[in-house]
Design a protein around this motif. Structure first.
Motif, mmCIF file in Angstrom:
data_model
loop_
_atom_site.group_PDB
_atom_site.id
_atom_site.type_symbol
_atom_site.label_atom_id
_atom_site.label_comp_id
_atom_site.label_asym_id
_atom_site.label_seq_id
_atom_site.Cartn_x
_atom_site.Cartn_y
_atom_site.Cartn_z
ATOM 1 N N VAL A 80 0.844 -1.176 0.054
ATOM 2 C CA VAL A 80 -0.015 -0.055 0.071
ATOM 3 C C VAL A 80 0.900 1.258 0.075
ATOM 4 N N GLU A 81 0.693 2.191 -0.886
ATOM 5 C CA GLU A 81 1.467 3.268 -1.073
ATOM 6 C C GLU A 81 0.831 4.432 0.062
ATOM 7 N N ARG A 82 1.629 5.347 0.040
ATOM 8 C CA ARG A 82 1.097 6.435 1.109
ATOM 9 C C ARG A 82 -0.120 7.269 0.763
ATOM 10 N N SER A 83 -0.389 7.225 -0.618
ATOM 11 C CA SER A 83 -1.568 7.790 -0.771
ATOM 12 C C SER A 83 -2.806 6.767 -0.984
ATOM 13 N N GLY A 84 -2.452 5.499 -0.141
ATOM 14 C CA GLY A 84 -3.437 4.366 -0.115
ATOM 15 C C GLY A 84 -3.834 3.724 -1.264
ATOM 16 N N PRO A 128 6.657 -2.281 -8.744
ATOM 17 C CA PRO A 128 7.602 -0.875 -9.011
ATOM 18 C C PRO A 128 8.009 -0.182 -7.993
ATOM 19 N N PRO A 129 8.964 0.579 -8.385
ATOM 20 C CA PRO A 129 9.528 1.669 -7.148
ATOM 21 C C PRO A 129 8.452 2.400 -6.778
ATOM 22 N N GLY A 130 8.500 2.777 -5.233
ATOM 23 C CA GLY A 130 7.710 3.565 -4.851
ATOM 24 C C GLY A 130 7.637 3.660 -3.128
ATOM 25 N N HIS A 131 7.002 4.448 -2.635
ATOM 26 C CA HIS A 131 6.875 4.500 -1.297
ATOM 27 C C HIS A 131 5.837 3.912 -0.712
ATOM 28 N N TYR A 132 6.219 2.635 0.040
ATOM 29 C CA TYR A 132 5.066 1.707 0.502
ATOM 30 C C TYR A 132 5.087 1.726 1.951
ATOM 31 N N GLU A 133 3.864 1.795 2.654
ATOM 32 C CA GLU A 133 3.619 1.694 3.751
ATOM 33 C C GLU A 133 2.957 0.753 4.700
ATOM 34 N N GLY A 134 2.075 -0.009 3.643
ATOM 35 C CA GLY A 134 1.156 -0.764 4.272
ATOM 36 C C GLY A 134 1.106 -2.363 3.597
ATOM 37 N N LEU A 135 0.410 -3.075 3.957
ATOM 38 C CA LEU A 135 0.004 -4.411 3.457
ATOM 39 C C LEU A 135 -1.346 -4.868 3.403
ATOM 40 N N VAL A 136 -1.631 -5.760 2.266
ATOM 41 C CA VAL A 136 -2.889 -6.301 2.312
ATOM 42 C C VAL A 136 -2.802 -7.666 1.758
ATOM 43 N N PHE A 137 -3.554 -8.533 1.950
ATOM 44 C CA PHE A 137 -3.619 -9.986 1.423
ATOM 45 C C PHE A 137 -5.133 -10.425 1.813
ATOM 46 N N PHE A 282 -2.770 -4.234 6.865
ATOM 47 C CA PHE A 282 -2.003 -3.754 7.937
ATOM 48 C C PHE A 282 -1.433 -2.460 7.577
ATOM 49 N N ALA A 283 -2.049 -1.072 8.018
ATOM 50 C CA ALA A 283 -1.528 0.292 7.717
ATOM 51 C C ALA A 283 -0.075 0.514 7.696
ATOM 52 N N ALA A 284 0.811 -0.168 8.738
ATOM 53 C CA ALA A 284 2.034 0.007 8.574
ATOM 54 C C ALA A 284 2.555 -1.419 8.503
ATOM 55 N N PHE A 285 3.743 -1.491 7.585
ATOM 56 C CA PHE A 285 4.578 -2.735 7.340
ATOM 57 C C PHE A 285 5.580 -2.383 6.487
ATOM 58 N N ARG A 357 -0.726 -10.810 13.211
ATOM 59 C CA ARG A 357 0.043 -9.635 13.800
ATOM 60 C C ARG A 357 1.221 -9.316 12.880
ATOM 61 N N VAL A 358 1.706 -7.944 12.833
ATOM 62 C CA VAL A 358 3.183 -7.677 12.352
ATOM 63 C C VAL A 358 4.135 -7.572 13.590
ATOM 64 N N GLU A 359 5.339 -8.260 13.319
ATOM 65 C CA GLU A 359 6.284 -7.931 14.286
ATOM 66 C C GLU A 359 7.662 -8.196 13.608
ATOM 67 N N SER A 360 8.880 -7.722 14.273
ATOM 68 C CA SER A 360 10.094 -7.565 13.705
ATOM 69 C C SER A 360 10.324 -9.036 13.437
ATOM 70 N N LYS A 361 11.446 -9.022 12.089
ATOM 71 C CA LYS A 361 12.126 -10.151 11.601
ATOM 72 C C LYS A 361 12.830 -10.906 12.965
ATOM 73 N N PRO A 362 13.026 -12.043 13.200
ATOM 74 C CA PRO A 362 14.047 -12.412 13.891
ATOM 75 C C PRO A 362 15.286 -12.028 13.434
ATOM 76 N N ARG A 363 16.252 -11.728 14.407
ATOM 77 C CA ARG A 363 17.844 -10.995 13.922
ATOM 78 C C ARG A 363 18.492 -11.783 12.938
ATOM 79 N N ALA A 364 18.387 -13.303 12.977
ATOM 80 C CA ALA A 364 19.017 -14.219 12.100
ATOM 81 C C ALA A 364 18.494 -13.735 10.502
ATOM 82 N N ALA A 365 17.076 -13.302 10.482
ATOM 83 C CA ALA A 365 16.787 -12.933 9.310
ATOM 84 C C ALA A 365 16.957 -11.767 8.387
ATOM 85 N N LEU A 366 17.402 -10.944 9.531
ATOM 86 C CA LEU A 366 18.211 -9.516 9.108
ATOM 87 C C LEU A 366 19.558 -9.311 8.311
#
Length: 367
Positions: A80-84, A128-137, A282-285, A357-366
């Motif tokens: 989801v882009e900043r524009s929604g 495409p390149p862009g400013h993404y802030e959210g996720l839907v599925f 998710f509004a933020a992802f 829910r959304v959570e931080s990736k495990p450190r090993a995955a980063l």
């Protein structure tokens, strides 16, 4: 003056050629896409879940359990882009992903699990390149998608034996009419699952007996509320208790479309009164730093995993199954119509989805 006009005209002609060449070059360049990986996880509260250690304190009776199976289909993935505006993720086509649908699998054949050989916890694609802030599925398999030729391609209500991967998995299919199991999560609670006595069955004649290897429509999901544990595929081991009740090992959630009509054998499009697809937003992802987690503690809250009131063991999407109301409440779906002729069974409810829910990736995955 004539010489100056000639020089100026030549300059403009040369400039137009350069501009035209640059424009043509840009048109010929392929659009640049950004690779993206959406990661998923399975947990119970803050506890990671796998096929080894016990899952602690599940359900309203806080029973320990072993993971038996955990897989689900995701479709309609978009950032989801900043524009929604929602920008679809173009999925890589592989054994886990076909068209816009992907299968996630958290159960292999280790421990108490009876899943697949390989685990899969991510979906890969490009945007495409862009400013993404959210996720839907959406959790579920679409009925139809458009093929490259623009024609409809049947996905959910298709023959698994001839379908492309990952729609070719028998364990995730009910039958052609009911389609796929969108979610298959099974756990073995400590002490098993106690059910009412088995119903008495009339004796079958040889002509009425099912063919070897066949399963009943109930076991396959066309009438999941009437499913018999002895006719599941494979049959559950049943222990008959002194009071006539029976105990089985596994509590099952099988989510899929119900109330389906049509004849897929003749090419008729199937329609279902309860689609039972779960939309998630998710509004933020941030896909680089975060992942989506399905929480079994939230899913089974309010469910007594050691008791079943009848029908299918657990919840197989039956509208009159006593174990389904708390599950559907957590899925954010109406189990039945909210009012006569509302036609909203299997559609999103007002409660919202409570299992992701959304959570931080495990450190090993980063790394």
């Amino acid at each position: 003056m004539g010489g100056k006009s000639f020089l100026f005209g030549s300059f403009l002609f040369g400039l137009s050629i350069l501009v035209g060449f640059a424009t043509a070059s840009r048109a010929e360049q392929p659009s640049i896409k950004r690779a993206v990986v959406i990661s998923f996880g399975l947990s119970a509260g803050g506890q990671g879940v796998g096929c080894g250690p016990d899952i602690k304190g599940l359900g309203k009776n806080h029973v320990d359990a072993k993971l038996h199976d955990a897989r689900f289909y995701i479709s309609g993935l978009a950032l989801v882009e900043r524009s929604g505006r929602e920008i679809p993720v173009e999925l890589e086509q592989n054994d886990w992903q076909y068209a816009d649908t992907a299968l996630l699998n958290f159960a292999d054949k280790s421990g108490a699990c009876k899943g697949m050989t390989t685990l899969n916890d991510s979906i890969k694609g490009t945007v495409p390149p862009g400013h993404y802030e959210g996720l839907v599925f959406t959790v579920g398999v679409p009925s139809l998608v458009k093929g490259e030729d623009g024609k409809d391609v049947v996905l959910n209500h298709s023959n698994f034996a001839t379908a492309p991967a990952p729609l070719d998995i028998q364990a995730m299919a009910w039958n052609w009419l009911a389609g796929r199991k969108f979610i298959k999560i099974e756990v073995d609670p400590e002490g098993g699952v106690t059910r009412p006595p088995l119903p008495q069955r009339p004796k079958q004649t040889a002509s009425a007996a099912p063919a070897p290897g066949a399963t009943s429509d109930a076991a396959n999901g066309s009438d999941p509320a009437k499913a018999d544990p002895t006719k599941s595929d494979p049959p559950e081991a049943v222990k008959v208790n002194a009071d006539g009740t029976v105990t089985v090992a596994t509590w099952m959630l099988h989510l899929g479309s119900t109330g389906c009509k049509g004849d897929p054998l003749t090419g008729e499009i199937i329609s279902c009164s309860a689609a039972n697809r779960v939309p998630v937003r998710f509004a933020a992802f941030n896909p680089d730093k975060q992942r989506v987690v399905l929480d079994l503690e939230a899913l089974f809250a309010g469910v007594d995993l050691n008791r079943d009131t009848g029908g299918a063991t657990g919840c197989m999407s039956g509208p009159f199954d006593g174990e389904c109301p708390p599950i559907f409440e957590k899925l954010g779906l109406n189990l039945k119509e909210t009012a006569p002729d509302a036609n909203d069974a299997g559609r999103p409810s007002k409660t919202g989805v409570k299992i992701f829910r959304v959570e931080s990736k495990p450190r090993a995955a980063l790394k």
